[in-house]
Design a protein around this motif. Structure first.
Motif, PDB file in Angstrom:
ATOM      1  N   GLY A 277       0.501  -7.438  -7.502  1.00 38.01           N
ATOM      2  CA  GLY A 277      -0.286  -6.110  -6.993  1.00 38.01           C
ATOM      3  C   GLY A 277      -1.644  -6.644  -7.032  1.00 38.01           C
ATOM      4  O   GLY A 277      -2.210  -7.338  -7.537  1.00 38.01           O
ATOM      5  N   VAL A 278      -2.283  -5.602  -6.299  1.00 39.86           N
ATOM      6  CA  VAL A 278      -3.903  -5.629  -6.047  1.00 39.86           C
ATOM      7  C   VAL A 278      -4.490  -4.630  -6.836  1.00 39.86           C
ATOM      8  O   VAL A 278      -4.249  -3.430  -6.776  1.00 39.86           O
ATOM      9  CB  VAL A 278      -4.210  -5.396  -4.637  1.00 39.86           C
ATOM     10  CG1 VAL A 278      -5.658  -5.564  -4.434  1.00 39.86           C
ATOM     11  CG2 VAL A 278      -3.615  -6.631  -3.804  1.00 39.86           C
ATOM     12  N   ALA A 279      -5.379  -4.956  -7.674  1.00 37.99           N
ATOM     13  CA  ALA A 279      -6.200  -3.950  -8.670  1.00 37.99           C
ATOM     14  C   ALA A 279      -6.695  -2.837  -7.616  1.00 37.99           C
ATOM     15  O   ALA A 279      -7.074  -3.117  -6.602  1.00 37.99           O
ATOM     16  CB  ALA A 279      -7.438  -4.524  -9.230  1.00 37.99           C
ATOM     17  N   GLY A 280      -6.516  -1.599  -8.169  1.00 32.63           N
ATOM     18  CA  GLY A 280      -7.012  -0.594  -7.377  1.00 32.63           C
ATOM     19  C   GLY A 280      -5.978   0.139  -6.332  1.00 32.63           C
ATOM     20  O   GLY A 280      -6.349   1.133  -5.644  1.00 32.63           O
ATOM     21  N   THR A 281      -4.736  -0.525  -6.502  1.00 28.97           N
ATOM     22  CA  THR A 281      -3.809  -0.154  -5.647  1.00 28.97           C
ATOM     23  C   THR A 281      -2.508   0.543  -6.368  1.00 28.97           C
ATOM     24  O   THR A 281      -2.276  -0.031  -7.370  1.00 28.97           O
ATOM     25  CB  THR A 281      -3.290  -1.146  -4.556  1.00 28.97           C
ATOM     26  OG1 THR A 281      -4.375  -1.741  -4.065  1.00 28.97           O
ATOM     27  CG2 THR A 281      -2.248  -0.814  -3.368  1.00 28.97           C
ATOM     28  N   ALA A 282      -1.897   1.587  -5.694  1.00 28.70           N
ATOM     29  CA  ALA A 282      -0.913   2.259  -6.346  1.00 28.70           C
ATOM     30  C   ALA A 282       0.381   1.754  -5.696  1.00 28.70           C
ATOM     31  O   ALA A 282       0.277   1.831  -4.368  1.00 28.70           O
ATOM     32  CB  ALA A 282      -0.911   3.544  -6.625  1.00 28.70           C
ATOM     33  N   TYR A 283       1.424   1.425  -5.989  1.00 23.52           N
ATOM     34  CA  TYR A 283       2.534   1.118  -5.245  1.00 23.52           C
ATOM     35  C   TYR A 283       3.849   1.978  -5.927  1.00 23.52           C
ATOM     36  O   TYR A 283       3.977   2.260  -7.022  1.00 23.52           O
ATOM     37  CB  TYR A 283       2.986  -0.171  -5.819  1.00 23.52           C
ATOM     38  CG  TYR A 283       2.028  -1.387  -5.227  1.00 23.52           C
ATOM     39  CD1 TYR A 283       1.986  -1.787  -4.147  1.00 23.52           C
ATOM     40  CD2 TYR A 283       1.111  -1.469  -6.188  1.00 23.52           C
ATOM     41  CE1 TYR A 283       1.099  -2.678  -3.552  1.00 23.52           C
ATOM     42  CE2 TYR A 283      -0.184  -2.562  -5.996  1.00 23.52           C
ATOM     43  CZ  TYR A 283      -0.022  -3.222  -4.597  1.00 23.52           C
ATOM     44  OH  TYR A 283      -1.101  -4.088  -4.312  1.00 23.52           O
ATOM     45  N   VAL A 284       4.851   2.240  -4.818  1.00 20.79           N
ATOM     46  CA  VAL A 284       6.152   2.886  -5.509  1.00 20.79           C
ATOM     47  C   VAL A 284       7.227   1.850  -5.297  1.00 20.79           C
ATOM     48  O   VAL A 284       7.361   1.032  -4.611  1.00 20.79           O
ATOM     49  CB  VAL A 284       6.349   3.919  -4.319  1.00 20.79           C
ATOM     50  CG1 VAL A 284       7.739   4.513  -4.461  1.00 20.79           C
ATOM     51  CG2 VAL A 284       5.250   5.070  -4.073  1.00 20.79           C
ATOM     52  N   VAL A 285       7.737   1.994  -6.612  1.00 20.61           N
ATOM     53  CA  VAL A 285       9.195   1.029  -6.749  1.00 20.61           C
ATOM     54  C   VAL A 285      10.329   2.141  -6.765  1.00 20.61           C
ATOM     55  O   VAL A 285      10.202   3.049  -7.527  1.00 20.61           O
ATOM     56  CB  VAL A 285       8.682   0.299  -8.019  1.00 20.61           C
ATOM     57  CG1 VAL A 285      10.142  -0.717  -8.456  1.00 20.61           C
ATOM     58  CG2 VAL A 285       7.624  -0.277  -8.059  1.00 20.61           C
ATOM     59  N   ALA A 286      11.321   1.699  -6.117  1.00 24.37           N
ATOM     60  CA  ALA A 286      12.405   2.709  -6.047  1.00 24.37           C
ATOM     61  C   ALA A 286      13.744   2.017  -6.689  1.00 24.37           C
ATOM     62  O   ALA A 286      13.766   0.636  -6.351  1.00 24.37           O
ATOM     63  CB  ALA A 286      12.583   3.018  -4.871  1.00 24.37           C
ATOM     64  N   CYS A 287      14.434   2.716  -7.450  1.00 24.63           N
ATOM     65  CA  CYS A 287      15.749   1.945  -8.091  1.00 24.63           C
ATOM     66  C   CYS A 287      16.851   3.043  -7.474  1.00 24.63           C
ATOM     67  O   CYS A 287      16.973   4.320  -7.658  1.00 24.63           O
ATOM     68  CB  CYS A 287      15.630   2.151  -9.383  1.00 24.63           C
ATOM     69  SG  CYS A 287      17.228   1.903 -10.131  1.00 24.63           S
ATOM     70  N   THR A 288      17.780   2.379  -6.554  1.00 19.46           N
ATOM     71  CA  THR A 288      18.922   2.996  -6.240  1.00 19.46           C
ATOM     72  C   THR A 288      20.087   2.444  -7.051  1.00 19.46           C
ATOM     73  O   THR A 288      20.379   1.362  -6.766  1.00 19.46           O
ATOM     74  CB  THR A 288      18.959   2.876  -4.612  1.00 19.46           C
ATOM     75  OG1 THR A 288      17.815   3.288  -4.111  1.00 19.46           O
ATOM     76  CG2 THR A 288      20.355   3.642  -3.922  1.00 19.46           C
ATOM     77  N   ILE A 289      21.178   3.405  -7.165  1.00 25.71           N
ATOM     78  CA  ILE A 289      22.224   2.959  -7.691  1.00 25.71           C
ATOM     79  C   ILE A 289      23.478   3.452  -7.087  1.00 25.71           C
ATOM     80  O   ILE A 289      23.179   4.646  -6.592  1.00 25.71           O
ATOM     81  CB  ILE A 289      22.467   3.338  -9.343  1.00 25.71           C
ATOM     82  CG1 ILE A 289      22.305   5.002  -9.565  1.00 25.71           C
ATOM     83  CG2 ILE A 289      21.294   2.504 -10.037  1.00 25.71           C
ATOM     84  CD1 ILE A 289      22.688   5.301 -10.897  1.00 25.71           C
ATOM     85  N   LYS A 290      24.449   3.153  -7.118  1.00 31.13           N
ATOM     86  CA  LYS A 290      25.958   3.497  -6.711  1.00 31.13           C
ATOM     87  C   LYS A 290      26.730   3.423  -7.969  1.00 31.13           C
ATOM     88  O   LYS A 290      26.790   2.330  -8.562  1.00 31.13           O
ATOM     89  CB  LYS A 290      26.533   2.681  -5.572  1.00 31.13           C
ATOM     90  CG  LYS A 290      27.791   3.403  -5.063  1.00 31.13           C
ATOM     91  CD  LYS A 290      28.364   2.387  -3.791  1.00 31.13           C
ATOM     92  CE  LYS A 290      29.724   3.157  -3.363  1.00 31.13           C
ATOM     93  NZ  LYS A 290      30.102   2.690  -2.192  1.00 31.13           N
ATOM     94  N   THR A 291      27.384   4.356  -8.189  1.00 27.64           N
ATOM     95  CA  THR A 291      28.253   4.519  -9.235  1.00 27.64           C
ATOM     96  C   THR A 291      29.862   4.291  -9.126  1.00 27.64           C
ATOM     97  O   THR A 291      30.208   4.108  -7.923  1.00 27.64           O
ATOM     98  CB  THR A 291      28.159   5.940 -10.064  1.00 27.64           C
ATOM     99  OG1 THR A 291      29.001   6.777  -9.487  1.00 27.64           O
ATOM    100  CG2 THR A 291      26.721   6.201 -10.106  1.00 27.64           C
ATOM    101  N   SER A 292      30.564   3.967 -10.318  1.00 30.96           N
ATOM    102  CA  SER A 292      32.080   3.791 -10.122  1.00 30.96           C
ATOM    103  C   SER A 292      32.593   5.030  -9.653  1.00 30.96           C
ATOM    104  O   SER A 292      33.843   4.869  -9.175  1.00 30.96           O
ATOM    105  CB  SER A 292      32.264   3.473 -11.620  1.00 30.96           C
ATOM    106  OG  SER A 292      31.844   4.506 -12.371  1.00 30.96           O
TER     107      SER A 292
END
Length: 94
Positions: free
Chosen positions: A63-78
């Motif tokens: 990442g670059v200082a001064g920058t905001a990033y979105v991180v996504a977690c996607t799941i599929k369940t049993s």
């Protein structure tokens, strides 16, 4: 229309940190996480991710200082359900 709440975190550009998505309360009785995917905006790196019971753990670097990033977690369940949750990671010199 109101925006959904997205949890925010801060990391240094040199840090490699673990971030957790706890799905335990959301999962049904005897339902498990069958598949997971963790993706991030360009510029920040998802080094690895694992499933630990009802929690997805991802190790994130860069990442670059001064920058905001979105991180996504996607799941599929049993049970065949699919869901995505996002966090914001703000990169700042610490």
């Amino acid at each position: 229309m109101a925006s959904p709440y997205v949890p925010s975190f801060i990391k240094d550009p040199q840090a490699v940190l673990d971030f957790n998505w706890d799905w335990s309360a959301w999962l049904g009785e005897e339902e498990t996480i069958a598949e997971k995917s963790v993706t991030a905006d360009t510029g920040i790196t998802v080094n690895s991710s694992t499933i630990d019971g009802g929690v997805v753990v991802a190790w994130i670097s860069g990442g670059v200082a001064g920058t905001a990033y979105v991180v996504a977690c996607t799941i599929k369940t049993s049970a065949g359900r699919t869901e995505t949750r996002r966090i914001s990671v703000s990169v700042q010199l610490r």
